[in-house]
Scaffold this motif. Sequence first.
Motif, mmCIF file in Angstrom:
data_model
loop_
_atom_site.group_PDB
_atom_site.id
_atom_site.type_symbol
_atom_site.label_atom_id
_atom_site.label_comp_id
_atom_site.label_asym_id
_atom_site.label_seq_id
_atom_site.Cartn_x
_atom_site.Cartn_y
_atom_site.Cartn_z
ATOM 1 N N ARG A 1 -36.216 7.629 59.756
ATOM 2 C CA ARG A 1 -35.531 6.438 59.263
ATOM 3 C C ARG A 1 -35.288 6.525 57.749
ATOM 4 O O ARG A 1 -34.169 6.295 57.274
ATOM 5 C CB ARG A 1 -36.419 5.232 59.596
ATOM 6 N N ILE A 2 -36.321 6.924 57.013
ATOM 7 C CA ILE A 2 -36.167 6.999 55.554
ATOM 8 C C ILE A 2 -35.184 8.115 55.183
ATOM 9 O O ILE A 2 -34.388 7.982 54.244
ATOM 10 C CB ILE A 2 -37.535 7.170 54.839
ATOM 11 N N LYS B 1 -32.615 9.201 56.977
ATOM 12 C CA LYS B 1 -31.245 8.746 57.222
ATOM 13 C C LYS B 1 -30.800 7.780 56.140
ATOM 14 O O LYS B 1 -29.655 7.803 55.704
ATOM 15 C CB LYS B 1 -31.147 8.096 58.605
ATOM 16 N N ALA B 2 -31.733 6.931 55.700
ATOM 17 C CA ALA B 2 -31.392 6.005 54.618
ATOM 18 C C ALA B 2 -31.102 6.780 53.329
ATOM 19 O O ALA B 2 -30.206 6.411 52.571
ATOM 20 C CB ALA B 2 -32.535 5.015 54.396
ATOM 21 N N ARG C 1 -29.777 9.774 53.164
ATOM 22 C CA ARG C 1 -28.427 10.351 53.295
ATOM 23 C C ARG C 1 -27.364 9.275 53.162
ATOM 24 O O ARG C 1 -26.304 9.501 52.580
ATOM 25 C CB ARG C 1 -28.300 11.079 54.638
ATOM 26 N N ALA C 2 -27.645 8.092 53.726
ATOM 27 C CA ALA C 2 -26.673 6.997 53.601
ATOM 28 C C ALA C 2 -26.514 6.614 52.130
ATOM 29 O O ALA C 2 -25.398 6.413 51.647
ATOM 30 C CB ALA C 2 -27.127 5.796 54.434
ATOM 31 N N ALA D 1 -26.982 8.557 49.594
ATOM 32 C CA ALA D 1 -26.258 9.636 48.923
ATOM 33 C C ALA D 1 -24.755 9.514 49.184
ATOM 34 O O ALA D 1 -23.936 9.842 48.344
ATOM 35 C CB ALA D 1 -26.772 10.997 49.387
ATOM 36 N N ALA E 1 -24.962 1.219 51.610
ATOM 37 C CA ALA E 1 -26.303 1.261 52.194
ATOM 38 C C ALA E 1 -27.020 -0.072 51.967
ATOM 39 O O ALA E 1 -27.719 -0.570 52.845
ATOM 40 C CB ALA E 1 -27.101 2.422 51.608
ATOM 41 N N VAL F 1 -30.544 -1.724 53.412
ATOM 42 C CA VAL F 1 -31.395 -0.710 52.802
ATOM 43 C C VAL F 1 -31.733 -1.143 51.375
ATOM 44 O O VAL F 1 -30.836 -1.445 50.593
ATOM 45 C CB VAL F 1 -30.675 0.659 52.767
ATOM 46 N N VAL G 1 -35.724 3.525 48.608
ATOM 47 C CA VAL G 1 -35.227 4.848 48.987
ATOM 48 C C VAL G 1 -35.239 5.789 47.784
ATOM 49 O O VAL G 1 -35.625 6.961 47.891
ATOM 50 C CB VAL G 1 -33.813 4.737 49.592
ATOM 51 N N PHE H 1 -20.241 5.847 56.181
ATOM 52 C CA PHE H 1 -20.932 6.981 55.581
ATOM 53 C C PHE H 1 -20.282 8.262 56.107
ATOM 54 O O PHE H 1 -20.496 8.642 57.263
ATOM 55 C CB PHE H 1 -22.421 6.953 55.927
ATOM 56 N N MET I 1 -27.633 3.091 60.944
ATOM 57 C CA MET I 1 -27.792 2.459 59.623
ATOM 58 C C MET I 1 -27.454 0.974 59.712
ATOM 59 O O MET I 1 -28.077 0.154 59.042
ATOM 60 C CB MET I 1 -26.904 3.135 58.580
#
Lengths: 300, 240
Positions: free
Chosen positions: A169-170, A172-173, A175-176, A178, A184, A189, A194, B94, B105
Motif C-alpha cells: 500500500r505504501i 503504491k502510494a 508511486r502515485a 511520484a 495523490a 494520501v 509518504v 497516474f 489508489m
Amino acid sequence: MLTQQIVNGLALGAIYALIALGYTLVYGILAMINFAHSEVLMLGSFAALGLAAFAPAAFGTGPLALAGLFAAGMLAAGALNAFIERFAYRPLRAVSRLAPLISAIGVSIILQNAVFLWVSDQSVAFPQPIAIRQIPLFGGAQISSLQAVTLAAALILMALLHFVVEKTRIGKAMRACADDLEAAGLMGVDADVVIAATFFIGGALGGAAGVLYSMSYGSTKYNLGFLPGAKAFTAAVLGGIGNVRGAVLGGFILGFLEVLAAGYIPNGAQWRDVIAFSVLILVLLVRPSGLLGEKLAEKV
Amino acid sequence: MSGGAMLSLDGVHAVYGRKIRALRGVSLEVRAGEVVALIGNNGAGKTTLMKTIAGLLAPEKGRVTFQGRALSGLPPHEVMRMGLSLVPEGRRIFPRLTVMENLEMGAYSRAHGAELAREYEHVFTLFPVLGRRRAQLGGTLSGGEQQMLAMGRALMAAPKLLMLDEPSMGLAPVVVDKIFEIIARINQEGVTVLLVEQNARRALKAAARAYVLETGEIVSAGDSASLLRDPAVQKAYLGL
C-alpha cells in the motif's frame, strides 16, 4: 581476468546502486536532490560502529554480528534521513525549489563537522564480522567473502525494495505521489507520511551501503560518504534520476567503468574516476535524461 | 440558506498564484441528491473554486462547509475522507500506474473488504472498458478512457459529493454523451454532483440548478431551465 573484473565491478556497483536508490526515490517524488544523503550513509556506518562498541562481546564474527551492524546502520540512517526531511526540508517545500537544496547542503556540512568535532577527525577502525577469505569461481576468478556479502545484501535489499514499491500500500502510494503529488492527495494520501517513508527507506538503503563500504575499507571517517555519495548521485543521473531501475543500472555501470579502467588501462587505477566521469558526460550528451529516464516534458 | 445544504460556500475569496484574485466573495450551495452546474468562461475562477473546496487551495476569506463541518484550512486528504471527491481538470490519472492500481489508489482511504470488492464491480459495470484494460498503464489510455478512469477512481472512495472539473474537455462528442450518461446514472444511485463545465449547454441539460461565474463572482443563479432561457446567458455562453 575479465571474469575477475566483472566480480569486482559487481561488488563496487552494488554499493553505488544502493546509495543511488536513495537519491532517486527522493527525486522521484520531490524533484529534489538530497545533498545530505552522503552524510546519512556516513552516520549509518558510525551508528553501526557505535553499536559494536556498546556491545563488543556480541561483536566477534558471525552472521549475528553482521545482522546487528546492518540493523543499526539502516535504522539510524533511515531515521536520520526522515528527521532531516521533517525539520530541514518540509518547512521549505512550498517556498521554492531552491531553498530545500540549499538546506540540504547546509545539513551535509553540519553533519560532517559534527562527526569531525565530536567523534573523530581521523579514520576509525570498523568491525570485521566476517572472516576474509577468497572463494574460487570459474575461469580462475575469485570472489572475496566480503564481496559475496556485499552482493548478497544488495540483491536482497533491492528485491525487498521492489516488493515494497510494487506490491504494498505504501509503495503504491509512493508511486502515485511520484506521478502526481496533488492528485495523490485527492485520493486521501497524506503526502507528508509518504514523503517521510520515502526518506526513511532511502536512508536505510544508504545506511546499509555505509556499513558495506566501511567494512570493505575496514574503517570509517567523518567524510566517508562524500566520494561514494557523489558517485552514486552520478550513477542515479546516468540511469535516469527518478527511475528506480535506472539507479540500479547506473550504479552497476559506474562500478564496471571504474574497475575496467583500473584493470585495462595503463595507470588506470589513477585515472579511473576521470574515465568513469568522461563516459558519464558522453552518455548525458547523447541522452540528457539518462539511460532509463523519461523525457522531462512527459511529467507536466 | 436552507438547512438542507450538503455543501455551502459563504463569501469565499481566494488568490491564485501570487497575486491574482481568482474568487471574490463566492457563495453557493449544493443540496443532497442534486446535480449542480457551475458555468463560466475560461479564467472565470471555476477551477480555483473547485480546488478551494477540495483543500488544494486555502481560502483567503470566507467559509466552506460540508455536512455542517468547516472545510476551510483542511488538507486535501482530510477533505476527501469526509466524502467529497474531486475529479480534477485534465483528469490527473497516474500515468505510470496500471488501471487497476489507479483504482486501488482511489480506494486508498478505505478498508479492504466485501464492500470494496463490490465497488470494483460497480466501476467495471459503469465503465466496462476499464475492466478490459485493467493491466494497462494509465498513461496509455485514450483521453476518453482516462476521463472514465478518473471518474472510476473517484467513485472507488464512495463519495457523497462528486465534483467534476471539465469532464468533457477535449473529448469527442460521442464520448461526451457517454460521460454525461454516466453522470446521470451516478446521481440516480445517490451521489450528489457538482459539475464545472465550459460546455454550458451540456452542463445546463445535465443539472437541475446552476451558477454562473464571471471573473470570480457569481453573477447569476437559478434552475437550469430558466438559465437556458435567460438572454444574457444565451448570448454569453450558448452562442445564441
